[in-house]
Design an enzyme around this catalytic site. Structure first.
Site, PDB file in Angstrom:
ATOM      1  N   HIS A 231      -4.402  -7.125  -2.445  1.00  0.00           N
ATOM      2  CA  HIS A 231      -3.577  -6.391  -3.399  1.00  0.00           C
ATOM      3  C   HIS A 231      -3.848  -6.844  -4.832  1.00  0.00           C
ATOM      4  O   HIS A 231      -4.084  -6.023  -5.723  1.00  0.00           O
ATOM      5  CB  HIS A 231      -2.099  -6.591  -3.074  1.00  0.00           C
ATOM      6  CG  HIS A 231      -1.643  -5.800  -1.899  1.00  0.00           C
ATOM      7  ND1 HIS A 231      -0.305  -5.549  -1.647  1.00  0.00           N
ATOM      8  CD2 HIS A 231      -2.323  -5.199  -0.894  1.00  0.00           C
ATOM      9  CE1 HIS A 231      -0.188  -4.837  -0.539  1.00  0.00           C
ATOM     10  NE2 HIS A 231      -1.403  -4.619  -0.066  1.00  0.00           N
TER      11      HIS A 231
ATOM     12  N   SER B 211      -4.850  -0.528   0.755  1.00  0.00           N
ATOM     13  CA  SER B 211      -3.959  -1.037  -0.283  1.00  0.00           C
ATOM     14  C   SER B 211      -4.713  -1.589  -1.488  1.00  0.00           C
ATOM     15  O   SER B 211      -4.271  -1.424  -2.634  1.00  0.00           O
ATOM     16  CB  SER B 211      -3.052  -2.130   0.294  1.00  0.00           C
ATOM     17  OG  SER B 211      -2.289  -1.637   1.369  1.00  0.00           O
TER      18      SER B 211
END
Length: 200
Positions: A176, A126
């Site tokens: 993230h 991610s």
């Protein structure tokens, strides 16, 4: 722009680095998911576990970006890479695309190590995927007047992705956001108008 119409062979030929990353992640998921002890040991030897990184297992700053906690985790990240990766590889160039992807993933893991706490653990691509979004954000920053349609597509995706990061349980928020920031910063360098002119 983000609608894939290529055949399988065309996709591989046009986007070799995206294809390689897709293949590596899927292969690693299959190998580490086999119901044997060796597969489980291989998986846990690559998980980003902060106290083990502190003990000198530095490879855990790299390996988490190729591991996934479940099928849906893998599918979400690989779908994002499949859809958004090719355009970035085309626009930025193959080497630059790979640099954005790997550095965003690496620094996402580094940030998770320094900010995540002693017993924090994580896996997933991610951070690298958010690096792709960040790089597109930089491209939007420089081309918002020339390509308004790009802005209309990318900015909502970035906003929704960030919101979902904070709403979904078990998400590595640090990774993230760090990946997004690193991708944006690298993108600012790669997509600067003066540098783009020098490519031509």
């Amino acid at each position: 722009m983000f609608i894939r119409t290529e055949s399988f062979s065309q996709y591989i030929r046009l986007y070799p680095f995206v294809t390689a990353l897709l293949a590596i992640n899927i292969l690693v998921y299959i190998v580490t998911g086999l119901p044997i002890q060796a597969s489980r040991e291989l998986y846990y030897s690559g998980v980003g576990i902060n106290y083990l990184i502190s003990d000198g297992e530095w490879w855990r700053l790299i390996t988490p970006m190729f591991l996934h906690a479940g099928l849906m985790h893998l599918l979400f990240n690989m779908f994002s890479l499949f859809i958004f990766g090719p355009e970035l590889e085309r626009v930025a160039g193959k080497a630059r695309f790979l640099t954005i992807y790997l550095l965003a993933g690496l620094f996402a893991n580094v940030a998770s190590f320094f900010l995540g706490g002693w017993d924090f653990s994580h896996v997933g691509a991610s951070g690298a995927i958010f690096g792709i979004f960040g790089a597109f954000g930089a491209l939007v920053y420089y081309t918002k007047k020339a390509f308004p349609q790009l802005r209309q597509i990318i900015l909502p995706i970035i906003v929704i992705s960030v919101i979902m990061t904070f709403l979904q349980p078990g998400v590595n928020v640090i990774g993230h956001i760090a990946g997004l920031i690193v991708g944006f910063i690298i993108g600012l360098s790669y997509f600067h108008p003066k540098r783009i002119i020098s490519w031509r």
